[in-house]
Motif scaffolding. Structure first.
Motif, PDB file in Angstrom:
ATOM      1  N   UNK A 199     -36.054  26.805  26.646  1.00  0.00           N
ATOM      2  CA  UNK A 199     -36.622  25.567  27.230  1.00  0.00           C
ATOM      3  C   UNK A 199     -37.356  25.024  26.186  1.00  0.00           C
ATOM      4  N   UNK A 200     -38.269  25.714  25.129  1.00  0.00           N
ATOM      5  CA  UNK A 200     -39.077  24.947  24.143  1.00  0.00           C
ATOM      6  C   UNK A 200     -39.451  25.962  23.371  1.00  0.00           C
ATOM      7  N   UNK A 201     -39.350  25.966  22.188  1.00  0.00           N
ATOM      8  CA  UNK A 201     -40.095  26.690  21.092  1.00  0.00           C
ATOM      9  C   UNK A 201     -40.954  26.158  20.218  1.00  0.00           C
ATOM     10  N   UNK A 202     -42.078  26.693  19.872  1.00  0.00           N
ATOM     11  CA  UNK A 202     -43.335  26.042  19.094  1.00  0.00           C
ATOM     12  C   UNK A 202     -43.411  26.921  18.060  1.00  0.00           C
ATOM     13  N   UNK A 226     -46.886  31.897  10.696  1.00  0.00           N
ATOM     14  CA  UNK A 226     -46.589  31.051  11.974  1.00  0.00           C
ATOM     15  C   UNK A 226     -47.018  31.785  13.263  1.00  0.00           C
ATOM     16  N   UNK A 227     -47.422  30.954  14.313  1.00  0.00           N
ATOM     17  CA  UNK A 227     -47.481  31.903  15.529  1.00  0.00           C
ATOM     18  C   UNK A 227     -46.121  31.024  16.237  1.00  0.00           C
ATOM     19  N   UNK A 228     -45.342  32.016  16.666  1.00  0.00           N
ATOM     20  CA  UNK A 228     -44.016  31.491  17.352  1.00  0.00           C
ATOM     21  C   UNK A 228     -44.025  31.552  18.707  1.00  0.00           C
ATOM     22  N   UNK A 229     -44.232  30.528  19.694  1.00  0.00           N
ATOM     23  CA  UNK A 229     -44.415  30.644  20.997  1.00  0.00           C
ATOM     24  C   UNK A 229     -43.127  30.162  21.661  1.00  0.00           C
ATOM     25  N   UNK A 230     -42.503  30.933  22.631  1.00  0.00           N
ATOM     26  CA  UNK A 230     -41.266  30.722  23.038  1.00  0.00           C
ATOM     27  C   UNK A 230     -41.382  30.558  24.606  1.00  0.00           C
ATOM     28  N   UNK A 231     -40.687  29.461  25.013  1.00  0.00           N
ATOM     29  CA  UNK A 231     -40.641  29.260  26.412  1.00  0.00           C
ATOM     30  C   UNK A 231     -39.270  29.416  26.543  1.00  0.00           C
ATOM     31  N   UNK A 232     -38.824  30.533  27.279  1.00  0.00           N
ATOM     32  CA  UNK A 232     -37.484  30.947  27.520  1.00  0.00           C
ATOM     33  C   UNK A 232     -36.886  30.229  28.768  1.00  0.00           C
ATOM     34  N   UNK A 233     -36.169  31.074  29.724  1.00  0.00           N
ATOM     35  CA  UNK A 233     -35.605  30.395  30.707  1.00  0.00           C
ATOM     36  C   UNK A 233     -36.582  30.210  31.781  1.00  0.00           C
ATOM     37  N   UNK A 234     -37.653  29.154  31.786  1.00  0.00           N
ATOM     38  CA  UNK A 234     -38.502  29.003  32.464  1.00  0.00           C
ATOM     39  C   UNK A 234     -38.142  27.620  33.233  1.00  0.00           C
TER      40      UNK A 234
END
Length: 305
Positions: A199-202, A226-234
């Motif tokens: 969905x979204x990656x930061x 980096x902090x990598x925050x991953x909103x997957x199949x949300x």
């Protein structure tokens, strides 16, 4: 001491601040002061590049995250060695001011004056994006996003701005949620690898994006990561349910949300995956995103890094 202000002339708040800034700095600064107004999209890149190569001690962006993004890119495109870079500053007056939230930089002219007069600057990291297909290199100071955010930014830049900046942004987010099709994405960051529907990656140097959404609460500006925050199949519903936590900077405990750290990541997708940085459209994956440790000096209080 030479100070250059690069002012977003399309920002009404920035333009209103200009007479006070000019009056104060022309009266008090012993050296030359320049006020350069942008005339078009990406003009701040050209102004920053030219100002850096002509020599200055301070380069201040007067505007929002987009103006600061362009100033950073202009500076890093210059031929100056890093140790000769001017100190960068920000007088935030944009619609979101997300980087200013992490750096605790206020919109007070008096606070900016104090930082300059006391030479209060900290060394901070930047991010670099290299697009594989074109070889283009872009830099960012806050957060690069891939997925929904990249697509929203691209559509915003392509559409007429009939609404105000806040309404325009939320309209495109709303319609983006309704229309966005999650992409199959692979992201590799050193010792870890993530693969799935995104969905979204930061990819975060700072903590907030999207108008005060704290997607990377553990990000630091000077740790070389980096902090990598991953909103997957949300689902959209699950994302919306957690907006309150994002506003408060609370980690989301959900099986489709992951948090990682990396100095460099490789991002690829078999279908078009759009990338934005600091709210500005960059291009399409595949791409490499790398940290440039302590790349610039930035006017900000020391306790906020």
């Amino acid at each position: 001491m030479k100070i250059v202000f690069i002012v977003n002339s399309k920002n009404n708040r920035a333009v209103k601040m200009l007479p006070g800034l000019e009056r104060h700095f022309r009266q008090t600064n012993p050296g030359p002061v320049q006020f350069l107004l942008t005339r078009r999209k990406k003009h701040a890149i050209d102004l920053a590049l030219e100002s850096a190569e002509n020599g200055c001690d301070y380069m201040i962006a007067v505007g929002g995250d987009g103006t600061l993004h362009e100033v950073i890119n202009g500076l890093l495109q210059s031929s100056l060695p890093a140790h000769e870079y001017p100190i960068i500053g920000l007088l935030p007056c944009g619609s979101a001011n997300d980087f200013a939230r992490t750096a605790h930089v206020s919109d007070s002219m008096e606070d900016l004056v104090h930082l300059i007069e006391t030479h209060t600057a900290q060394k901070i990291d930047l991010g670099q994006i290299v697009l594989e297909q074109t070889g283009e290199v872009r830099y960012f100071i806050n957060i690069a996003g891939a997925g929904l955010g990249g697509e929203v930014v691209q559509k915003m830049e392509q559409s007429p701005r009939l609404l105000g900046p806040d309404l325009n942004y939320f309209w495109h987010i709303f319609t983006g949620f309704l229309r966005y099709i999650k992409k199959e994405v692979t992201c590799t960051g050193g010792s870890w690898k993530w693969q799935g529907r995104l969905l979204q990656m930061a990819v975060a140097n700072g903590r907030c994006f999207g108008n005060a959404l704290c997607v990377a609460p553990d990000a630091r500006l000077d740790d070389g990561l980096f902090q990598v925050t991953i909103f997957g199949d949300l689902s959209v519903w699950d994302y919306l349910k957690n907006l309150g936590k994002l506003k408060k900077g609370i980690r989301i405990d959900h099986p489709k949300v992951t948090y990682n750290k990396a100095k460099e990541i490789w991002l690829e997708s078999k279908t078009p995956l759009h990338i934005e940085a600091d709210g500005e459209y960059v291009g399409l994956a595949p791409a490499t995103l790398s940290v440039l440790p302590k790349a610039i000096s930035f006017l900000m209080p020391p306790q906020t890094i």
